[in-house]
Design a protein around this motif. Structure first.
Motif, PDB file in Angstrom:
ATOM      1  N   LEU A  62       1.261   0.920   2.808  1.00  0.00           N
ATOM      2  CA  LEU A  62       0.130   1.842   2.739  1.00  0.00           C
ATOM      3  C   LEU A  62       0.377   3.043   3.653  1.00  0.00           C
ATOM      4  N   PRO A  63       0.162   4.269   3.170  1.00  0.00           N
ATOM      5  CA  PRO A  63       0.478   5.459   3.961  1.00  0.00           C
ATOM      6  C   PRO A  63      -0.084   5.470   5.388  1.00  0.00           C
ATOM      7  N   PRO A  64      -1.344   5.072   5.629  1.00  0.00           N
ATOM      8  CA  PRO A  64      -1.821   5.078   7.012  1.00  0.00           C
ATOM      9  C   PRO A  64      -1.040   4.117   7.921  1.00  0.00           C
ATOM     10  N   GLU A  84       7.689  10.441  -1.276  1.00  0.00           N
ATOM     11  CA  GLU A  84       8.781   9.943  -2.096  1.00  0.00           C
ATOM     12  C   GLU A  84       9.643   8.965  -1.315  1.00  0.00           C
ATOM     13  N   TYR A  85       9.905   9.284  -0.049  1.00  0.00           N
ATOM     14  CA  TYR A  85      10.746   8.402   0.764  1.00  0.00           C
ATOM     15  C   TYR A  85      10.429   8.583   2.244  1.00  0.00           C
ATOM     16  N   TRP A 101       3.135  13.602  -2.464  1.00  0.00           N
ATOM     17  CA  TRP A 101       2.514  13.926  -3.750  1.00  0.00           C
ATOM     18  C   TRP A 101       3.534  13.983  -4.893  1.00  0.00           C
ATOM     19  N   LEU A 102       4.806  13.805  -4.611  1.00  0.00           N
ATOM     20  CA  LEU A 102       5.846  13.958  -5.640  1.00  0.00           C
ATOM     21  C   LEU A 102       6.547  12.619  -5.849  1.00  0.00           C
TER      22      LEU A 102
END
Length: 202
Positions: A62-64, A84-85, A101-102
């Motif tokens: 998870l990003p957070p 992406e990475y 976002w990509l």
């Protein structure tokens, strides 16, 4: 980092492996923690029944969580969206994310979370409800629009199991199994109550 880095990047241009070797070592496809592929790994873990590992890795990606682990100054991209990475320890910029976002990561993690962790999975004739959740969860509540109907699902987990749907209460009527043929239900609102139970043959 999203998951432990296990490989080694190519450090010289090698046309036999394609464009990967032209990426900076530890970044992009050349040895980074590539989130899109990591999402497929999590999905595979759920499908193989490695539920504890799958749930742990899902949360770890998870990003957070990733941005907090790396440190927001080092992470450098938005801490609320998949990148992406994430640069691997094979590079001096380890922990730095890129190309936010990509990536297809978000949709794959969403699909995996709904269809395989919460287990609300569309099939040709209806919905299969087969949660594979962390044992510490007491349960969960989810609503899903499906073929013109609102399906309101409450899953209870008093015994703290990973899975085990033996029967369901559908609009007040008990049915065996975990499959719901929505076409056979006239009402637009379908209420489902499930209590996870041990497998019958265990």
């Amino acid at each position: 980092m999203a998951c432990r880095y296990a490989g080694r990047p190519t450090r010289r241009i090698d046309d036999s492996v394609g464009l990967i070797s032209r990426c900076v070592p530890g970044k992009k496809e050349n040895g980074s923690v590539f989130n899109h592929a990591s999402a497929w790994f999590v999905l595979a873990a759920f499908r193989m029944g490695k539920i504890e590992d799958a749930c742990r890795l899902y949360r770890k990606m998870l990003p957070p969580v990733v941005s907090n682990t790396a440190g927001i100054d080092r992470y450098e991209t938005e801490p609320y969206v998949y990148s992406e990475y994430v640069t691997s320890p094979e590079n001096a910029d380890a922990g730095q994310a890129s190309h936010s976002w990509l990536t297809g990561t978000a949709v794959w993690m969403y699909y995996t979370g709904i269809s395989h962790m919460l287990g609300v999975r569309a099939e040709y004739h209806g919905l299969r409800i087969d949660p594979r959740i962390p044992k510490e969860w007491d349960g969960f509540h989810i609503k899903r629009r499906f073929r013109g109907k609102c399906v309101d699902i409450r899953v209870h987990n008093p015994r703290h199991l990973h899975s085990g749907v033996q029967k369901m209460m559908v609009n007040g009527t008990t049915t065996d199994g975990n499959f719901l043929n929505t076409a056979k239900i006239e009402s637009e609102l379908i209420n489902i109550e499930i209590t996870l139970q041990e497998e019958k043959n265990s």
